[in-house]
Design a protein around this motif. Structure first.
Motif, PDB file in Angstrom:
ATOM      1  N   THR A 119      -4.664  -0.054 -12.793  1.00 50.53           N
ATOM      2  CA  THR A 119      -3.810  -0.050 -14.109  1.00 50.53           C
ATOM      3  C   THR A 119      -3.315  -1.614 -14.006  1.00 50.53           C
ATOM      4  O   THR A 119      -2.837  -2.109 -12.937  1.00 50.53           O
ATOM      5  N   TYR A 148       0.823  -1.218   0.080  1.00 48.72           N
ATOM      6  CA  TYR A 148      -0.091  -0.026   0.107  1.00 48.72           C
ATOM      7  C   TYR A 148       1.000   1.300   0.068  1.00 48.72           C
ATOM      8  O   TYR A 148       1.681   1.565   0.719  1.00 48.72           O
ATOM      9  N   CYS A 193      -0.988  -2.159  -4.533  1.00 47.32           N
ATOM     10  CA  CYS A 193      -0.134  -2.931  -5.568  1.00 47.32           C
ATOM     11  C   CYS A 193      -0.332  -4.317  -5.347  1.00 47.32           C
ATOM     12  O   CYS A 193      -0.007  -4.886  -4.128  1.00 47.32           O
ATOM     13  N   THR A 211      -2.470   3.917  -3.333  1.00 46.56           N
ATOM     14  CA  THR A 211      -2.585   2.744  -4.237  1.00 46.56           C
ATOM     15  C   THR A 211      -2.171   1.463  -3.774  1.00 46.56           C
ATOM     16  O   THR A 211      -1.237   1.557  -2.899  1.00 46.56           O
ATOM     17  N   SER A 231      -7.528   4.294  -3.094  1.00 43.45           N
ATOM     18  CA  SER A 231      -8.239   4.814  -4.152  1.00 43.45           C
ATOM     19  C   SER A 231      -7.780   4.306  -5.519  1.00 43.45           C
ATOM     20  O   SER A 231      -8.591   4.586  -6.518  1.00 43.45           O
ATOM     21  N   ASN A 232      -6.756   3.672  -5.643  1.00 43.68           N
ATOM     22  CA  ASN A 232      -6.280   3.005  -6.838  1.00 43.68           C
ATOM     23  C   ASN A 232      -5.597   1.772  -6.575  1.00 43.68           C
ATOM     24  O   ASN A 232      -5.117   1.474  -5.641  1.00 43.68           O
ATOM     25  N   ILE A 233      -5.797   0.935  -7.656  1.00 44.05           N
ATOM     26  CA  ILE A 233      -4.940  -0.592  -7.839  1.00 44.05           C
ATOM     27  C   ILE A 233      -4.431  -0.615  -8.781  1.00 44.05           C
ATOM     28  O   ILE A 233      -4.521  -0.038  -9.987  1.00 44.05           O
ATOM     29  N   VAL A 234      -2.861  -1.071  -8.426  1.00 45.72           N
ATOM     30  CA  VAL A 234      -2.186  -1.488  -9.853  1.00 45.72           C
ATOM     31  C   VAL A 234      -1.763  -3.001  -9.771  1.00 45.72           C
ATOM     32  O   VAL A 234      -1.349  -3.509  -8.476  1.00 45.72           O
ATOM     33  N   ARG A 242      -9.154   3.921 -12.520  1.00 40.01           N
ATOM     34  CA  ARG A 242      -8.297   3.841 -11.045  1.00 40.01           C
ATOM     35  C   ARG A 242      -7.577   2.492 -11.108  1.00 40.01           C
ATOM     36  O   ARG A 242      -7.038   2.231 -10.046  1.00 40.01           O
ATOM     37  N   ARG A 286      -3.855  10.324  -3.429  1.00 40.45           N
ATOM     38  CA  ARG A 286      -4.421   9.007  -3.753  1.00 40.45           C
ATOM     39  C   ARG A 286      -3.882   8.126  -2.835  1.00 40.45           C
ATOM     40  O   ARG A 286      -2.510   8.243  -2.349  1.00 40.45           O
ATOM     41  N   GLU A 337      -0.026   8.427  -1.008  1.00 40.84           N
ATOM     42  CA  GLU A 337       0.245   9.776  -1.490  1.00 40.84           C
ATOM     43  C   GLU A 337      -0.654  10.775  -1.192  1.00 40.84           C
ATOM     44  O   GLU A 337      -1.767  10.462  -0.920  1.00 40.84           O
TER      45      GLU A 337
END
Ligand code: SAH
Ligand code: SF4
Length: 393
Positions: free
Chosen positions: A225, A118, A128, A126, A187-190, A223, A124, A121
């Motif tokens: 990638t 995790y 991973c 993110t 808020s985001n997933i990679v 959101r 956001r 930032e």
């Protein structure tokens, strides 16, 4: 960049692993969930409603027991608990970097382990996530690539990483309160953890559909990638069946160099890969493909490389993400000097492409890109390395 602050580590021992037997409802698509409810005799007229209710409990509210599903009649809840489980992977340990990055060691069925990271930032947060235990590919600069493929993760284990991170962040909405949106911690997933996501396509797709479902975790497709080393036949499917953003591990500007760094290039070379990327359908003009480019001293970091790169990708809406190489024990490469990375970025930038340099995060806990590897697997090689990784804890 030696770590100065102490590394904290704690161990959560809440048993969450599923016993063999009853069907796990986590990770099922809506259709599969409906089918499972049919299988226990739920009247056809109720299937849609019950599927929606259970889905919301699982993914919107984060509950882990049928008893908590208070809008279902008690006898129905009992039938559910006799036939099904709600199982997510178990967090074995959590390390927190001096920069706030959290690395979770996650145990999945069979005692295997993967890592989930995790990265908070300002604007956001993110997550991973990993898609495989190990990797079949052997990119020569990647730590995961030195570990053989053990197995693919299931869709439950993939979406489960998101769920247990939300547990740890305390981010399930309180009863009666709408979920937070722009202020979300996660808020985001990679898909940039361990493994090649396009070699586990169906499970990744089903899990990401759950992440995007508006009645659940509800993340926008923009959101999410997915990063691939270049599994060309699956690239178009990614757009059609998942619809998330795409990142490609490019790393070399000639086939000779890319063959050495990303050996899948021998199967689908630069030209074939670029063709697939040119055809990648975009739902809006603002969408770009991210080209990931790891900066390896004296290998792929010359001005000539930068110029070749911009020539190659001409015509593709792209952003170039420069990743300073993250070292790991025994790695055969060194990170390019900072001035070299900036000079490279400058050439790319002047050619009209955004060229952010990715700040390494969580290096002190080996959580940065390409540093992930199962601790159990590491253990087979070197106990000392694990002790060092864990801050001698
Ligand atoms: N298998 C997928 C996703 C996981 S790797 C892929 O290869 O794209 C996520 C990103 O980290 C990739 O771009 C990968 O090339 C990069 N990476 C791997 N090892 C690295 C290292 N040691 N330093 C910096 N980046 C690395
Ligand atoms: Fe596998 Fe990606 Fe690492 Fe290559 S860079 S070995 S594809 S995880």
């Amino acid at each position: 960049m030696a770590p100065t602050a102490p590394i904290t580590q704690d161990v959560l021992t809440i048993p969450r692993a599923a016993p063999e037997g009853p069907v796990n409802l986590i990770g099922l698509t809506r259709e599969q969930l409906a089918e499972a409810l049919r299988g226990i005799g739920t009247p056809e007229k109720q299937i849609r409603m019950r599927t929606g209710q259970i889905w919301q409990w699982l993914y919107q509210k984060g509950v882990r027991s049928f008893d908590a599903m208070t809008n279902l009649a008690k006898p129905y809840r009992e039938t559910l608990s006799q036939n099904f489980t709600i199982a997510v992977p178990e967090i074995v340990s959590r390390q927190v970097s001096e920069d706030g990055t959290r690395k979770y060691l996650v145990r999945i069925a069979g005692g295997h382990e993967v890592e989930t990271v995790y990265i908070p930032e300002e604007s956001r947060g993110t997550l991973c996530i990993s898609s495989q235990v190990g990797c079949t590919l052997t990119c020569s600069f990647c730590h995961t690539g030195t570990q053989k493929l053990v197995r693919n993760l299931t869709s439950a284990e993939i979406i489960g990483q998101v769920m247990i991170a939300r547990d740890d962040l305390g981010e399930w909405p309180e009863p009666g309160r709408a979920p937070k949106d722009e202020t979300r911690l996660l808020s985001n997933i990679v898909l940039m953890g361990m493994g090649e996501p396009l070699y586990n396509f169906e499970a990744v797709r089903d899990a990401m559909k759950i992440a995007m479902d508006g009645e659940g975790i509800s993340l926008s497709r923009r959101r999410i990638t997915l990063s691939t080393s270049g599994v060309v036949p699956e690239i178009a499917r990614t757009a059609e069946e998942i619809g998330c953003l795409l990142a490609v591990s490019f790393h070399g500007t000639t086939d000779a160099v890319r063959d050495r760094l990303v050996p899948i290039n021998k199967k689908w070379n630069i030209e074939t890969l670029l063709e697939a990327l040119r055809a990648y359908p975009k739902l809006s003009n603002s969408e770009r493909i991210t080209f990931e480019y790891v900066m390896l001293k004296g290998v792929n970091d010359s001005d000539e490389d930068a110029r070749r790169l911009v020539k190659l990708i001409r015509g593709i809406p792209a952003k170039i993400n420069l990743i300073p190489f993250n070292e790991w024990p025994g790695a055969p490469y060194e990170r390019s000097d900072w001035a070299r990375i900036e000079a490279f970025a400058d050439i790319v930038h002047k050619a009209g492409y955004a060229s952010p340099i990715r700040t390494p995060r969580g290096e002190d806990i080996m959580a940065a890109c390409g540093q992930l590897k199962s601790a159990t697997e590491r253990g087979r090689r070197s106990r000392a390395a694990i002790a060092a990784d864990l801050g001698n804890g």
